[in-house]
Design an enzyme around this catalytic site. Structure first.
Site, PDB file in Angstrom:
ATOM      1  N   GLY A 127      -6.037   0.699   9.303  1.00 20.43           N
ATOM      2  CA  GLY A 127      -5.084   0.258  10.417  1.00 20.43           C
ATOM      3  C   GLY A 127      -5.085  -1.267  10.258  1.00 20.43           C
ATOM      4  NE  ARG A 159      -3.230   3.021   0.705  1.00 22.89           N
ATOM      5  CZ  ARG A 159      -3.673   1.579   0.697  1.00 22.89           C
ATOM      6  NH1 ARG A 159      -3.673   0.981   1.515  1.00 22.89           N
ATOM      7  NH2 ARG A 159      -3.542   1.630  -0.795  1.00 22.89           N
ATOM      8  CG  HIS A 201      -8.115   3.505  -0.547  1.00 18.62           C
ATOM      9  ND1 HIS A 201      -9.195   2.650  -0.483  1.00 18.62           N
ATOM     10  CD2 HIS A 201      -7.053   2.713  -0.761  1.00 18.62           C
ATOM     11  CE1 HIS A 201      -8.834   1.447  -0.408  1.00 18.62           C
ATOM     12  NE2 HIS A 201      -7.532   1.303  -0.771  1.00 18.62           N
ATOM     13  CB  SER A 248       2.624   0.836   6.576  1.00 19.05           C
ATOM     14  OG  SER A 248       1.433   0.385   7.215  1.00 19.05           O
ATOM     15  CG  ASP A 257       3.350  -6.696   7.722  1.00 15.36           C
ATOM     16  OD1 ASP A 257       2.909  -6.317   6.496  1.00 15.36           O
ATOM     17  OD2 ASP A 257       2.576  -7.098   8.579  1.00 15.36           O
ATOM     18  N   GLY A 258       4.701  -7.138   4.780  1.00 16.12           N
ATOM     19  CA  GLY A 258       4.616  -8.152   3.771  1.00 16.12           C
ATOM     20  C   GLY A 258       5.597  -7.864   2.719  1.00 16.12           C
ATOM     21  NE  ARG A 305     -28.744  13.437  11.101  1.00 16.28           N
ATOM     22  CZ  ARG A 305     -28.698  14.030   9.664  1.00 16.28           C
ATOM     23  NH1 ARG A 305     -27.678  14.657   9.145  1.00 16.28           N
ATOM     24  NH2 ARG A 305     -29.938  14.154   8.958  1.00 16.28           N
ATOM     25  N   GLY A 344       0.872  -1.292   0.003  1.00 19.81           N
ATOM     26  CA  GLY A 344      -0.051  -0.089  -0.071  1.00 19.81           C
ATOM     27  C   GLY A 344       0.906   1.183  -0.052  1.00 19.81           C
ATOM     28  CG  ASP A 381      -1.802  -0.110   8.383  1.00 22.24           C
ATOM     29  OD1 ASP A 381      -2.809   0.755   8.185  1.00 22.24           O
ATOM     30  OD2 ASP A 381      -1.765  -1.160   7.657  1.00 22.24           O
TER      31      ASP A 381
END
Length: 354
Positions: A225, A317, A314, A180, A135-136, A217, A41, A182
């Site tokens: 995250g 980001r 998104h 990232s 991390d990936g 409201r 991402g 996150d």
């Protein structure tokens, strides 16, 4: 880049600009080469890191390459791997996303895909990699390094690379930077992009609270995250939320009544709106996902509140990076480049943090 005066840096910049424009000279044939790519991402601040890596590598005499479209570009090779000069990364620090693109690559998950990636690097004399991703992406790079000697040998036996090329790239050095929003990686206090994403969320909360107060409201705001609640927690504090749901602290059974009691107390004290901020990975103690729709139904059923859901998605980001993300992108990128510059032999994989 502490230790370099502006005049020194300017001189180096001009020197490398002339060398690259004149082509590869014979005395540079054996210089170190590195490649950088962004993966997973996108995150605000990636371009600042890319800029720092390329320019520090050039400043110290390395050849720098940008791999476009992440791991997919590494596998496809060809025009996806391009040599950089000083101007390649000019005027990008203020841009959101990543100017060299990012893409998930199923092919790289298989050995044949990694074999193609290794061939594309070896034939260009590249055995230093800087990866900006989550991390990936960093896990994939670590696996790539572990398999490198076997991949080189297989390419050599199949005559897809020459003995000279294999000798130059007998090992692979890898440095990772966590890009990232996150903020979900250990080893660093902050990941590139988190601060900018948090700013987006706070801006959205400020907008939501004005319209929510006008109509008395309740709003349920769902933020990104994954399995990390950092953005939700920090946004809840900075945005004066009534209740926050994060995966690290699953609510106990009966949390619905506790939440509604808290929201009701705030309304009785004169608050004209209610705000629940939740992470997209929120779960209860039985690991059952808590959805924004369910929270909305709880507020409507138990409190009869006119409730709306906002999923930022998104938007978090996108947009320009904050000053902080530009700065840590520069700092982490420079540190990553220095690791590769100073490595005169094979080194363990590194991850740069702050």
């Amino acid at each position: 880049m502490a230790g370099f005066s502006p005049s020194q840096l300017k001189g180096k910049r001009l020197s490398f600009g002339r060398t690259l424009s004149e082509g590869v000279n014979a005395h540079l044939a054996n210089e170190k080469r590195m490649a950088v790519f962004t993966s997973g991402g996108d995150a605000q601040g990636m371009n600042a890191a890319l800029r720092a890596i390329v320019r520090l590598a050039l400043f110290h005499g390395m050849k720098a390459y940008a791999v476009y479209e992440g791991y997919q570009g590494l596998v496809d090779g060809g025009d996806f791997i391009k040599e950089c000069d000083w101007s390649t990364v000019s005027n990008i620090i203020q841009c959101g996303g990543t100017v060299i693109g990012t893409a998930r690559c199923k092919e790289f998950r298989e050995r044949e895909g990694r074999l193609k990636a290794a061939e594309n690097l070896i034939t260009r004399g590249i055995n230093n990699l800087a990866i900006i991703g989550g991390d990936g992406s960093l896990t994939g790079a670590s696996i790539f390094k572990e398999e490198w000697s076997g991949l080189v040998q297989e390419l050599l036996e199949s005559k897809r690379v020459t003995e000279e090329e294999a000798a130059v790239c007998s090992y692979l050095n890898v440095v990772g930077l966590v890009g990232s929003i996150d903020n979900d990686m250990c080893g660093t206090d902050m990941t590139i992009g988190t601060d900018s994403a948090l700013h987006r969320i706070i801006e959205a909360i400020d907008c939501l609270t004005s319209t929510a107060a006008s109509h008395q409201r309740s709003f349920v705001l769902e933020v990104m995250g994954r399995h990390c609640g950092y953005l939700a927690q920090m946004a809840g504090i900075a945005g004066c939320a009534d209740w926050v749901l994060i995966p690290e602290n699953p609510p106990e059974p009966g949390w619905e009544d506790t939440m509604c009691q808290k929201v009701h107390q705030c309304r009785e004290r004169g608050r004209r709106l209610s705000l629940v901020v939740m992470a997209e990975g929120a779960v209860d103690t039985k690991n059952k996902p808590i959805t924004s729709q369910y929270v909305k139904e709880v507020l409507e059923t138990k409190l009869q509140h006119d409730t709306r859901i906002t999923v930022l998605g998104h938007v978090q980001r996108g947009g320009k990076p904050s000053a902080y993300d530009r700065l840590i992108g520069c700092r982490m990128g420079a540190a990553a480049a220095i690791v590769l510059v100073q490595a005169d032999r094979e080194i363990p994989p590194h991850m740069v943090g702050v």
